[in-house]
Design a protein around this motif. Structure first.
Motif, PDB file in Angstrom:
ATOM      1  N   ALA A 371       0.650  -1.294   0.049  1.00  0.00           N
ATOM      2  CA  ALA A 371       0.007   0.151   0.087  1.00  0.00           C
ATOM      3  C   ALA A 371       0.573   1.288  -0.125  1.00  0.00           C
ATOM      4  O   ALA A 371       0.408   2.349  -0.648  1.00  0.00           O
ATOM      5  N   GLU A 372       2.040   1.161   0.396  1.00  0.00           N
ATOM      6  CA  GLU A 372       2.965   2.317   0.651  1.00  0.00           C
ATOM      7  C   GLU A 372       3.520   2.603  -0.789  1.00  0.00           C
ATOM      8  O   GLU A 372       4.728   3.338  -0.856  1.00  0.00           O
ATOM      9  N   GLY A 373       3.478   1.654  -1.842  1.00  0.00           N
ATOM     10  CA  GLY A 373       4.273   1.751  -2.877  1.00  0.00           C
ATOM     11  C   GLY A 373       5.602   0.882  -2.949  1.00  0.00           C
ATOM     12  O   GLY A 373       6.478   1.128  -4.006  1.00  0.00           O
ATOM     13  N   PHE A 374       6.095   0.163  -1.872  1.00  0.00           N
ATOM     14  CA  PHE A 374       7.316  -0.591  -1.908  1.00  0.00           C
ATOM     15  C   PHE A 374       7.064  -1.951  -2.896  1.00  0.00           C
ATOM     16  O   PHE A 374       6.115  -2.526  -2.733  1.00  0.00           O
ATOM     17  N   HIS A 375       7.942  -2.144  -3.525  1.00  0.00           N
ATOM     18  CA  HIS A 375       8.137  -3.389  -4.514  1.00  0.00           C
ATOM     19  C   HIS A 375       9.014  -4.404  -4.131  1.00  0.00           C
ATOM     20  O   HIS A 375      10.083  -4.170  -3.609  1.00  0.00           O
ATOM     21  N   ARG A 376       8.572  -5.652  -4.182  1.00  0.00           N
ATOM     22  CA  ARG A 376       9.325  -6.695  -3.940  1.00  0.00           C
ATOM     23  C   ARG A 376       9.158  -7.701  -5.185  1.00  0.00           C
ATOM     24  O   ARG A 376       8.278  -8.003  -5.598  1.00  0.00           O
ATOM     25  N   ILE A 377      10.411  -7.943  -5.664  1.00  0.00           N
ATOM     26  CA  ILE A 377      10.547  -8.735  -6.858  1.00  0.00           C
ATOM     27  C   ILE A 377      10.354 -10.005  -6.763  1.00  0.00           C
ATOM     28  O   ILE A 377      11.391 -10.401  -5.865  1.00  0.00           O
ATOM     29  N   VAL A 378       9.603 -10.899  -7.297  1.00  0.00           N
ATOM     30  CA  VAL A 378       9.555 -12.512  -7.064  1.00  0.00           C
ATOM     31  C   VAL A 378      10.456 -13.163  -8.043  1.00  0.00           C
ATOM     32  O   VAL A 378      10.943 -14.277  -7.697  1.00  0.00           O
ATOM     33  N   GLY A 379      10.639 -12.683  -9.106  1.00  0.00           N
ATOM     34  CA  GLY A 379      11.379 -13.300 -10.300  1.00  0.00           C
ATOM     35  C   GLY A 379      10.766 -13.213 -11.712  1.00  0.00           C
ATOM     36  O   GLY A 379      10.184 -12.260 -11.948  1.00  0.00           O
ATOM     37  N   ARG A 380      11.241 -14.034 -12.481  1.00  0.00           N
ATOM     38  CA  ARG A 380      10.810 -13.851 -13.971  1.00  0.00           C
ATOM     39  C   ARG A 380       9.824 -14.627 -14.031  1.00  0.00           C
ATOM     40  O   ARG A 380       9.458 -15.617 -13.498  1.00  0.00           O
ATOM     41  N   GLU A 381       8.818 -14.099 -14.706  1.00  0.00           N
ATOM     42  CA  GLU A 381       7.605 -14.832 -14.960  1.00  0.00           C
ATOM     43  C   GLU A 381       7.828 -16.124 -15.883  1.00  0.00           C
ATOM     44  O   GLU A 381       7.030 -17.097 -15.460  1.00  0.00           O
ATOM     45  N   SER A 382       8.706 -16.269 -16.559  1.00  0.00           N
ATOM     46  CA  SER A 382       8.955 -17.468 -17.287  1.00  0.00           C
ATOM     47  C   SER A 382       9.653 -18.518 -16.585  1.00  0.00           C
ATOM     48  O   SER A 382       9.442 -19.933 -16.775  1.00  0.00           O
ATOM     49  N   THR A 383      10.433 -18.210 -15.266  1.00  0.00           N
ATOM     50  CA  THR A 383      11.083 -19.208 -14.600  1.00  0.00           C
ATOM     51  C   THR A 383      10.864 -19.013 -13.088  1.00  0.00           C
ATOM     52  O   THR A 383      11.085 -20.154 -12.150  1.00  0.00           O
ATOM     53  N   ASP A 384      10.097 -18.021 -12.626  1.00  0.00           N
ATOM     54  CA  ASP A 384       9.985 -17.862 -10.924  1.00  0.00           C
ATOM     55  C   ASP A 384       8.475 -17.693 -10.840  1.00  0.00           C
ATOM     56  O   ASP A 384       8.310 -17.595  -9.599  1.00  0.00           O
ATOM     57  N   LEU A 385       7.631 -17.664 -11.689  1.00  0.00           N
ATOM     58  CA  LEU A 385       6.201 -18.042 -11.343  1.00  0.00           C
ATOM     59  C   LEU A 385       5.865 -19.220 -11.306  1.00  0.00           C
ATOM     60  O   LEU A 385       5.740 -19.627 -12.565  1.00  0.00           O
ATOM     61  N   ILE A 386       5.442 -19.812 -10.267  1.00  0.00           N
ATOM     62  CA  ILE A 386       5.200 -21.236 -10.440  1.00  0.00           C
ATOM     63  C   ILE A 386       3.852 -21.579 -10.258  1.00  0.00           C
ATOM     64  O   ILE A 386       3.098 -20.894  -9.506  1.00  0.00           O
ATOM     65  N   LYS A 387       3.246 -22.139 -11.053  1.00  0.00           N
ATOM     66  CA  LYS A 387       1.765 -22.532 -11.125  1.00  0.00           C
ATOM     67  C   LYS A 387       1.430 -23.973 -10.389  1.00  0.00           C
ATOM     68  O   LYS A 387       1.673 -24.866 -11.455  1.00  0.00           O
TER      69      LYS A 387
END
Length: 480
Positions: A371-387
């Protein structure tokens, strides 16, 4: 000083004064006048060229070559010094470089097999001097063709304009309170945004001093006695293992980490040993730096801060819908701002595919925003977004938890194909040499307790090392 330098390179931004030790690199100490005189001589020789290749070794020759091209309005193609024949051939052919400015690589017999173009070599003389007026190139002129790491196919040439570079650097000056009184220290490669544009053009534009250590060792960083330090996570991991060197960096004003996520234990150890929390930031070749912790703001481990001046960000799900800024929901990060690239060289389809219809660049990175606009990078969509099992899980949050275990030195989490779950969460762990034995069930339970049970790894594999590229980024496709 020329108008060009005021608009991009800033040898003139140092309030008109000359500094005898503006740059120290590879045994050379150069004043601003040394750089400007030698670079103007280079500019006179290359002014009719469109693009030239520079073997981006960490040397004074490289710096003079780059500044000379910027003075002349000639596009620079920085070439990694460790390029193999196939990569070298691709960069030279794809970029259309017309010559080597400074020494080219010693390709030997392998170059013939890889059909590396034979280009003329234009020497760079550090002691040459030329003070002729150089006309100011257009701000829209392409300054660099930077080649991506090529994790998905052949590397693409990223076109960065003079005005984009100037906007990107000036935004960081504001975010980091960077002034001519600073001394920047780093030992990063000079063929990407981090080491070359931020690490060389940044201090030239600001008017601060630069000390390039060659190799980014803890001892070299400590001995440099700078006020501002750049490093990738592997550099800071080594620094915290050398307690004496780490404590010496406590005299610095800012420690900046980028190019990959900084493990939370390294963040905390740096804070303990130096007395200050490091600055983390986010960017890529196509965008320069768009998000950063501020010098006068909160520094939160695992988070990269807020958008820099002129930048807007948003999150979208796989259907293009808005993702809430609640600090938990994961979406693909999209950005826009004045420091973004002009496209991929000779790849109009790839360029078009990277932008939305309403003008946002699709980074391909997945992130959360609070809500304060702070960003956290989880990773690359191709390799770091796990479904997995109907859930969308970010590998980065699992890695952060695992790095907090005393048996884990390094970790990479990936989603491997699974007939039942779709993707199975697997943790590849490099153990601490002096730590306890890695116990699979302990690590799985740790994640299930700190996050959610569906985010737990289904398997832990102990490995000796993680595959990384030249900038220290883990190449997860090699794990998969």
């Amino acid at each position: 000083m020329s108008a060009l330098l005021r608009s991009l390179n800033p040898l003139a931004v140092a309030r008109g004064d000359d500094v005898s030790d503006a740059v120290r690199i590879d045994g050379h100490t150069l004043s601003r006048s040394d750089i400007l005189g030698a670079a103007t001589a280079v500019a006179a020789r290359v002014s009719r060229a469109e693009r030239v290749a520079v073997l981006a070794t960490p040397t004074a020759t490289t710096i003079v070559a780059v500044v000379g091209c910027l003075l002349a309005g000639v596009t620079v193609v920085p070439v990694p010094p460790d390029s193999g024949p196939a990569e070298l051939a691709h960069i030279l052919k794809d970029s259309g470089a017309q010559a080597w400015l400074g020494p080219g690589p010693d390709t030997g017999d392998a170059a013939t097999g890889a059909q590396v173009p034979e280009l003329p070599v234009l020497p760079v003389r550090l002691h040459a001097r030329d003070w002729h007026h150089v006309p100011e190139p257009s701000p829209k002129k392409i300054a660099f063709v930077l080649y991506t790491s090529g994790t998905t196919g052949a590397p693409k040439g990223v076109l960065l304009s003079r005005q984009a570079i100037a906007a990107g650097l000036d935004a960081l000056v504001r975010a980091w309170d960077w002034t001519e009184r600073d001394t920047l220290v780093h030992g990063l490669p000079l063929f990407h945004v981090h080491g070359l544009i931020l690490g060389v053009l940044g201090p030239l534009r600001v008017g601060s001093r630069l000390i390039h250590t060659g190799k980014p060792t803890p001892q070299a960083y400590a001995e440099a006695a700078g006020t501002l330090y750049f490093g990738v996570p592997t550099v800071w991991s080594r620094v915290v293992e050398d307690e004496e060197s780490a404590r010496a960096l406590g005299r610095a004003r800012l420690l900046v980490s980028g190019s990959a996520p900084l493990p939370v234990p390294v963040f905390e150890k740096l804070r303990e040993l130096t007395g200050q929390a490091p600055i983390e930031r986010y960017g890529m070749s196509e965008t320069m730096l768009t998000v950063s912790t501020r010098a006068d703001g909160e520094r939160r481990p695992g988070w990269v801060g807020v958008p820099v001046a002129g930048v807007q960000t948003r999150l979208r799900d796989e259907h293009g819908a808005d993702v809430p800024h609640d600090g938990e929901s994961i979406g693909v990060l999209q950005v826009r701002g004045p420091m973004l690239f002009d496209g991929y060289l000779g790849r109009p389809e790839a360029t078009a595919a990277s932008w939305t219809e309403d003008g946002w660049f699709v980074t391909g990175d997945v992130a959360v925003i609070d809500a304060e606009g702070f960003h956290r990078i989880v990773g690359r969509e191709s390799t770091d977004l796990i479904k997995t099992g109907g859930f969308r899980v970010g590998a980065g949050e699992i890695e952060t938890v695992l790095l907090g275990h005393r048996s884990v030195r390094e970790v990479a989490v990936a989603g491997l194909e699974d007939d039942d779950l779709g993707q199975r969460i697997v943790a590849f762990v490099v153990p601490h040499v002096d730590g306890p034995e890695v116990v699979e069930e302990e690590l799985i339970t740790l994640v299930a307790q700190q996050l959610s049970i569906h985010k737990r790894p289904r398997e832990v594999r102990v490995v000796e090392s993680l595959p990384r590229n030249a900038m220290g980024k883990v190449q997860k496709k090699l794990l998969q």
